[in-house]
Design a protein around this motif. Structure first.
Motif, PDB file in Angstrom:
ATOM      1  N   PHE A 257       0.531  39.280  -4.058  1.00  0.00           N
ATOM      2  CA  PHE A 257      -0.873  39.047  -3.749  1.00  0.00           C
ATOM      3  C   PHE A 257      -1.481  38.205  -4.869  1.00  0.00           C
ATOM      4  CE2 PHE A 257       0.493  43.028  -1.977  1.00  0.00           C
ATOM      5  CZ  PHE A 257      -0.060  43.053  -0.705  1.00  0.00           C
TER       6      PHE A 257
ATOM      7  N   ARG B 114      -5.155  38.681  -2.048  1.00  0.00           N
ATOM      8  CA  ARG B 114      -4.752  38.010  -0.807  1.00  0.00           C
ATOM      9  C   ARG B 114      -3.220  37.945  -0.734  1.00  0.00           C
ATOM     10  NH1 ARG B 114      -7.034  33.705  -2.287  1.00  0.00           N
ATOM     11  NH2 ARG B 114      -5.137  32.560  -2.598  1.00  0.00           N
ATOM     12  N   PHE B 115      -2.635  38.452   0.361  1.00  0.00           N
ATOM     13  CA  PHE B 115      -1.182  38.430   0.525  1.00  0.00           C
ATOM     14  C   PHE B 115      -0.684  36.984   0.552  1.00  0.00           C
ATOM     15  CE2 PHE B 115       2.555  38.218   3.346  1.00  0.00           C
ATOM     16  CZ  PHE B 115       3.410  39.063   2.650  1.00  0.00           C
TER      17      PHE B 115
END
Length: 145
Positions: free
Chosen positions: A80, A84-85
């Motif tokens: 991440f 956010r992946f």
């Protein structure tokens, strides 16, 4: 990756991998890409690629961004950037070679986290790529086809 030089400022690059969509890219040499842009950079070597190989990836993290990873079982790690992946690191390559996970923490000055959405992308989720230094970046890449 094949490269055709178009003067001092541009390359035409043919993408031969499946890690990013597109086959033909225009690389504007010396143009510094921003977060979310495609970038061409020179690999420092390792993971089956020779030093100087040209890679095309998206800038997913910039200096000051926080990179974290979470164990997702069976040797896999989810990465991440600022929550956010950005990808899942595998424990071994398709050919069975062990893969060392990439760095975590705050991205240092003049370094970037490079990513692609493909599950087999060789990018910053692996130590052999890690954070890419600004001086490795050739320029901003634009998908033509």
């Amino acid at each position: 990756m094949a490269i055709i030089v178009l003067g001092r400022n541009f390359y035409l690059s043919i993408n031969v991998s499946h890690s990013i969509p597109g086959t033909l890219f225009l690389v504007h040499k010396g143009a510094m890409p921003q977060l979310g842009d495609m970038a061409a950079f020179r690999h420092t070597g390792g993971g089956g690629y020779v030093a100087g190989s040209l890679f095309l990836k998206r800038i997913a993290g910039v200096p000051g961004s926080m990179v974290t990873a979470k164990d997702s079982g069976a040797g896999f790690r989810d990465y991440f950037v600022d929550g956010r992946f950005v990808g899942r690191a595998k424990p071994v390559s398709r050919s069975g070679e062990p893969l060392k996970p990439g760095p975590e923490g705050v991205i240092p000055p003049e370094h970037y986290y490079m990513a692609a959405d493909h599950p087999d992308s060789f990018d910053s989720r692996y130590d052999a790529i890690g954070w890419v230094a600004q001086d490795q970046i050739v320029g901003k890449a634009y998908r033509l086809f």
